[in-house]
Design a protein around this motif. Sequence first.
Motif, PDB file in Angstrom:
ATOM      1  N   LEU A 125       1.520  -1.267   0.228  1.00  0.00           N
ATOM      2  CA  LEU A 125      -0.115  -0.142   0.362  1.00  0.00           C
ATOM      3  C   LEU A 125       0.499   1.175  -0.057  1.00  0.00           C
ATOM      4  O   LEU A 125       1.563   1.252   0.569  1.00  0.00           O
ATOM      5  N   HIS A 126       0.834   1.829  -1.113  1.00  0.00           N
ATOM      6  CA  HIS A 126       1.245   3.305  -0.888  1.00  0.00           C
ATOM      7  C   HIS A 126       0.774   4.586  -1.324  1.00  0.00           C
ATOM      8  O   HIS A 126      -0.434   4.275  -2.171  1.00  0.00           O
ATOM      9  N   ARG A 127       1.362   5.461  -1.759  1.00  0.00           N
ATOM     10  CA  ARG A 127       1.271   6.876  -2.513  1.00  0.00           C
ATOM     11  C   ARG A 127       2.222   6.854  -3.516  1.00  0.00           C
ATOM     12  O   ARG A 127       3.665   6.795  -3.408  1.00  0.00           O
ATOM     13  N   ASP A 128       1.791   6.962  -4.514  1.00  0.00           N
ATOM     14  CA  ASP A 128       2.615   7.410  -5.862  1.00  0.00           C
ATOM     15  C   ASP A 128       3.390   9.248  -5.941  1.00  0.00           C
ATOM     16  O   ASP A 128       4.724   9.920  -6.195  1.00  0.00           O
ATOM     17  N   GLY A 129       2.727  10.018  -4.737  1.00  0.00           N
ATOM     18  CA  GLY A 129       3.784  11.639  -4.633  1.00  0.00           C
ATOM     19  C   GLY A 129       3.600  12.003  -5.765  1.00  0.00           C
ATOM     20  O   GLY A 129       4.107  13.246  -5.638  1.00  0.00           O
ATOM     21  N   ARG A 176      -3.945   6.087   0.279  1.00  0.00           N
ATOM     22  CA  ARG A 176      -2.915   5.046  -0.257  1.00  0.00           C
ATOM     23  C   ARG A 176      -3.315   3.708  -1.167  1.00  0.00           C
ATOM     24  O   ARG A 176      -4.947   3.157  -1.227  1.00  0.00           O
ATOM     25  N   HIS A 177      -2.919   3.624  -1.948  1.00  0.00           N
ATOM     26  CA  HIS A 177      -3.799   2.551  -3.098  1.00  0.00           C
ATOM     27  C   HIS A 177      -2.215   1.052  -3.222  1.00  0.00           C
ATOM     28  O   HIS A 177      -1.391   1.177  -3.119  1.00  0.00           O
ATOM     29  N   GLY A 178      -2.964  -0.401  -3.646  1.00  0.00           N
ATOM     30  CA  GLY A 178      -2.777  -1.292  -3.639  1.00  0.00           C
ATOM     31  C   GLY A 178      -3.064  -2.126  -4.190  1.00  0.00           C
ATOM     32  O   GLY A 178      -4.095  -2.272  -4.016  1.00  0.00           O
TER      33      GLY A 178
HETATM   34 FE   LIG Z   1       1.405   3.374  -7.719  1.00  0.00          FE
END
Ligand SMILES: [Fe+2]
Length: 239
Positions: free
Chosen positions: A160-164, A212-214
């Motif tokens: 799970l993350h942000r792309d920034g 956040r997405h993953g």
């Molecule tokens: Fe992403």
Amino acid sequence: VIDHRRAYLAEMLKDNGFVHLVSQDFRALLNHHDATEWADFAATWNGMPLDREMADGGKYRRRRYGAFRLYDGSAILKPHQPHYQSREYNPLNGGRQRWYAPISEEFIRHPVLAGIWRLLTPLFSTVEGRGIHSPWDGELHQFRIEASPSEAGQPTPEGLHRDGVDWVLVMLVNRVNVTAGSTNIIDEGGRHDGFVLLDPGETVLLNDRRVRHGVTAIHALDPTLPAYRDALVVTWKAL
Ligand SMILES: [Fe+2]
């Protein structure tokens, strides 16, 4: 009908920080209805080179990359450049410049891509009352994730993350002989949503500052046959 759908998009993005669109709705918003043209678009995912920048040594990802300067009325391809994410956003592969193969001429000129720029850049320019229609940095990634009997395919090995960036589009282009690969979204309050993008053109739009997405690993349904998931990821970052 289109204006109605556009207003719905803006409302969902404001209320929830993301919106999940079934294929039929998103393709209608792009004003794209030609099956042959869609097949030509999807075919640009074939024959992509391996991603050789994987810190985990994985051989399950193929990709192409392009960087753009985006205005409400146009998208201008920049000279080919490396992709950079800080370690803060991508602990696995961030912190260094990563070079990928460029996107093709055919892809750059495709009506589906033109529809994405035409619909979404003005929408993102107005949805939070940004007001000034100043340009965006756009980045575009074509991904093919492959599952083999010996190796699961990880669409987002960083978890799970942000792309920034500010806004993200994730569109499913194709799923062949694949099971699982669930898209998960979590907002600041810990509210979770999860679904599997199944149909070509099915799309999720994300406010990258709010959620956040993953995507979980994919596996082959029939391990004796090729298995892959093709996706388009496009990002908008305010300059
Ligand atoms: Fe992403």
